[in-house]
Design an enzyme around this catalytic site. Structure first.
Site, PDB file in Angstrom:
ATOM      1  N   HIS A  95      37.293  51.390  77.776  1.00  0.00           N
ATOM      2  CA  HIS A  95      36.807  52.016  76.537  1.00  0.00           C
ATOM      3  C   HIS A  95      35.467  51.430  76.113  1.00  0.00           C
ATOM      4  O   HIS A  95      35.201  50.244  76.327  1.00  0.00           O
ATOM      5  CB  HIS A  95      37.845  51.938  75.411  1.00  0.00           C
ATOM      6  CG  HIS A  95      38.235  50.567  74.968  1.00  0.00           C
ATOM      7  ND1 HIS A  95      37.527  49.868  74.007  1.00  0.00           N
ATOM      8  CD2 HIS A  95      39.252  49.759  75.319  1.00  0.00           C
ATOM      9  CE1 HIS A  95      38.112  48.701  73.792  1.00  0.00           C
ATOM     10  NE2 HIS A  95      39.157  48.606  74.586  1.00  0.00           N
ATOM     11  N   ASP A  97      34.224  51.671  72.864  1.00  0.00           N
ATOM     12  CA  ASP A  97      34.158  51.204  71.475  1.00  0.00           C
ATOM     13  C   ASP A  97      34.539  49.727  71.368  1.00  0.00           C
ATOM     14  O   ASP A  97      35.266  49.189  72.198  1.00  0.00           O
ATOM     15  CB  ASP A  97      35.039  52.066  70.555  1.00  0.00           C
ATOM     16  CG  ASP A  97      36.499  52.136  70.999  1.00  0.00           C
ATOM     17  OD1 ASP A  97      36.752  52.264  72.213  1.00  0.00           O
ATOM     18  OD2 ASP A  97      37.388  52.035  70.129  1.00  0.00           O
ATOM     19  N   ASP A 128      36.541  42.693  75.652  1.00  0.00           N
ATOM     20  CA  ASP A 128      37.290  43.898  75.279  1.00  0.00           C
ATOM     21  C   ASP A 128      36.313  45.021  74.940  1.00  0.00           C
ATOM     22  O   ASP A 128      35.911  45.135  73.811  1.00  0.00           O
ATOM     23  CB  ASP A 128      38.201  43.572  74.083  1.00  0.00           C
ATOM     24  CG  ASP A 128      39.033  44.753  73.635  1.00  0.00           C
ATOM     25  OD1 ASP A 128      39.161  45.707  74.399  1.00  0.00           O
ATOM     26  OD2 ASP A 128      39.531  44.709  72.490  1.00  0.00           O
ATOM     27  N   GLU A 162      39.329  53.789  71.390  1.00  0.00           N
ATOM     28  CA  GLU A 162      40.563  53.082  71.768  1.00  0.00           C
ATOM     29  C   GLU A 162      41.045  52.184  70.641  1.00  0.00           C
ATOM     30  O   GLU A 162      42.228  52.036  70.410  1.00  0.00           O
ATOM     31  CB  GLU A 162      40.328  52.261  73.036  1.00  0.00           C
ATOM     32  CG  GLU A 162      41.615  51.747  73.682  1.00  0.00           C
ATOM     33  CD  GLU A 162      42.158  50.461  73.053  1.00  0.00           C
ATOM     34  OE1 GLU A 162      43.373  50.233  73.131  1.00  0.00           O
ATOM     35  OE2 GLU A 162      41.378  49.692  72.461  1.00  0.00           O
ATOM     36  N   GLU A 163      40.093  51.598  69.914  1.00  0.00           N
ATOM     37  CA  GLU A 163      40.463  50.596  68.914  1.00  0.00           C
ATOM     38  C   GLU A 163      41.070  51.194  67.646  1.00  0.00           C
ATOM     39  O   GLU A 163      41.667  50.473  66.856  1.00  0.00           O
ATOM     40  CB  GLU A 163      39.245  49.733  68.547  1.00  0.00           C
ATOM     41  CG  GLU A 163      38.639  48.964  69.717  1.00  0.00           C
ATOM     42  CD  GLU A 163      39.544  47.844  70.244  1.00  0.00           C
ATOM     43  OE1 GLU A 163      40.646  47.666  69.707  1.00  0.00           O
ATOM     44  OE2 GLU A 163      39.129  47.161  71.198  1.00  0.00           O
ATOM     45  N   ASP A 190      42.874  46.778  80.295  1.00  0.00           N
ATOM     46  CA  ASP A 190      42.710  46.460  78.878  1.00  0.00           C
ATOM     47  C   ASP A 190      43.834  45.553  78.389  1.00  0.00           C
ATOM     48  O   ASP A 190      44.089  45.460  77.201  1.00  0.00           O
ATOM     49  CB  ASP A 190      42.657  47.752  78.057  1.00  0.00           C
ATOM     50  CG  ASP A 190      42.030  47.528  76.688  1.00  0.00           C
ATOM     51  OD1 ASP A 190      41.277  46.540  76.535  1.00  0.00           O
ATOM     52  OD2 ASP A 190      42.300  48.324  75.776  1.00  0.00           O
ATOM     53  N   HIS A 384      38.724  40.621  69.977  1.00  0.00           N
ATOM     54  CA  HIS A 384      38.756  40.741  68.508  1.00  0.00           C
ATOM     55  C   HIS A 384      38.499  39.406  67.795  1.00  0.00           C
ATOM     56  O   HIS A 384      38.507  39.349  66.579  1.00  0.00           O
ATOM     57  CB  HIS A 384      40.076  41.337  67.998  1.00  0.00           C
ATOM     58  CG  HIS A 384      40.362  42.704  68.559  1.00  0.00           C
ATOM     59  ND1 HIS A 384      41.188  43.610  67.932  1.00  0.00           N
ATOM     60  CD2 HIS A 384      39.932  43.330  69.676  1.00  0.00           C
ATOM     61  CE1 HIS A 384      41.258  44.721  68.657  1.00  0.00           C
ATOM     62  NE2 HIS A 384      40.500  44.562  69.719  1.00  0.00           N
TER      63      HIS A 384
HETATM   64 ZN   LIG Z   1      40.505  46.992  74.459  1.00  0.00          ZN
END
Ligand SMILES: [Zn+2]
Length: 409
Positions: A95, A97, A128, A162-163, A190, A384
């Site tokens: 992903h 984003d 990520d 995705e997030e 992921d 994150h």
């Molecule tokens: Zn991810």
């Protein structure tokens, strides 16, 4: 020298270019509108150019409408490099984003100006999911550079959203494209662990419940004049622990191998000590093995609730906060798992094994749509967090794992 050795050597030679692409992608923060950003369009435009320069010309852009994004849509890219046979495609889906950086004071540098230190790249999104996004692009680039045509098609999927739930991302793609086929190998890098030994194939069902118990408030010196909702709720919590006994089956693929039923959040009740609370609210987090329908769990919970209501003369309402039945698991014998295990063994010299986890991954969307997708990556799991980083060795190694899968006979 084997085809794989040639490709692996070529990927090693791309190391600096891979780092540079990480830094470039970081400077194009693709934060979803729901998190205060403008979406993935700028990053996608850059990546489209990159794909074309890497020899991928069979490209489809699927635009999911999104009026909250300045462009009015969220871009999803599907790019294919044709193999000798088009009977199936080996896909790597990542992903574009990223999540917002959070408290900037906790970062040692600008999260959107990636920096390199001690064999790692730091910045928002570098692990990520850019580590494996970049790895997948350079795996394809290595085939082009070595002029090796893969036996089967190679597919690169770069998705949006995705997030924040994937509705404008892979969920939209699965509904609006015929690109994926039943026999394709689908890898979603992921989720993973530090040594790269975890291939995630299954998830537990998730049920988050809010229990509100209504009694009658009164002075604490005269409990008979009221009904203590907190006391009733406390008995309820201990009774709910029986769910562990009722749904006690084990499945060794999961870690932990059982369903879990844990009381978690508790809302505050009365502010003072000498009042019997008339209302109590607590929450239960259930992670349920796929063989148990969530309805069965809910039925057992209702029986327990009835017992407590009768015993304490309270009213208890149960409301779901989240309810996600488990997706059908990918078989540990699936072709994608076998291909991953062989690749991981050759690249990292470790034995990977199919596992199940308690949280949800985006692979569940593929599984619900009938595809046997597997999640795998070699990551430190800094996603994150402030000072998110990616081990450059993992980015290069994962790229070789993907190339190995693309070489499947
Ligand atoms: Zn991810």
């Amino acid at each position: 020298m084997t085809k794989f050795e040639k490709i692996a050597r070529r990927i090693d030679s791309f190391r600096d270019e891979m780092i540079n692409l990480q830094i470039k992608l970081c400077s194009l923060p693709a934060i979803s509108p729901a998190s205060g950003g403008e979406g993935e369009v700028k990053k996608a435009e850059f990546l489209l150019d990159f794909l074309r320069q890497s020899g991928l010309h069979d490209i489809e852009v699927i635009k999911a409408p999104d009026l909250d994004a300045p462009a009015g849509y969220r871009p999803n890219i599907l790019a294919v490099l044709k193999g000798d046979s088009s009977a199936r495609t080996a896909w790597i889906m990542t992903h574009m984003d990223v999540v917002p950086p959070g408290d900037l004071a906790q970062w040692d540098g600008d999260p959107f100006k990636a920096w390199v230190e001690g064999g790692k790249v730091f910045g928002r999104g570098v692990e990520d999911n850019q580590q494996d996004l970049v790895a997948s692009l350079f795996a394809v680039k290595a085939f082009e550079a070595e002029k090796i045509r893969p036996n089967f098609n190679i597919g690169i999927a770069l998705v949006a959203d995705e997030e924040t739930g994937s509705r404008k991302g892979i969920e939209y793609v699965l509904r609006n494209s015929v690109a994926f086929r039943r026999h394709d190998l689908i890898v979603v890098p992921d989720a993973g662990n530090k040594d790269g030994t975890m291939i995630e194939v299954a998830e537990k069902g998730i049920l988050w419940l809010r229990f509100k118990t209504i009694g009658r408030q009164t002075h604490a010196s005269t409990p008979d004049k009221g009904i203590n909702s907190f006391k009733a709720a406390s008995f309820l919590i201990t009774e709910l622990d029986n769910l562990n006994r009722i749904f006690k089956d084990q499945d060794e693929i999961f870690e932990p191998p059982v369903s879990t039923f844990e009381p978690t959040k508790k809302e505050s009740n009365v502010p003072n000590i000498n009042t019997i609370p008339g209302e109590d609210v607590f929450y239960l987090d259930c992670r349920v093995l796929p063989q148990f329908p969530l309805e069965d769990v809910e039925k057992e919970i209702q029986k327990i609730v009835k017992r407590i209501e009768n015993k304490f003369k309270v009213k208890i309402s149960v409301e779901d906060q989240q309810r996600a039945p488990a997706a059908p698991p990918t078989s540990p014998q699936a072709a994608v798992v076998a291909a991953l295990r062989a690749a991981i063994k050759d690249v990292y010299n470790v034995e990977a094994k199919a596992s199940g986890i308690g949280g949800g991954t985006v692979a569940a969307l593929f599984r619900r749509a009938g595809y046997e997708a597997a999640c795998w990556s070699r990551v430190d799991e800094t996603a994150h967090q402030p000072n998110e980083y990616c081990h450059i060795d993992n980015m290069v190694g994962d790229s070789k794992v993907f190339a190995h899968i693309f070489l499947q006979e």
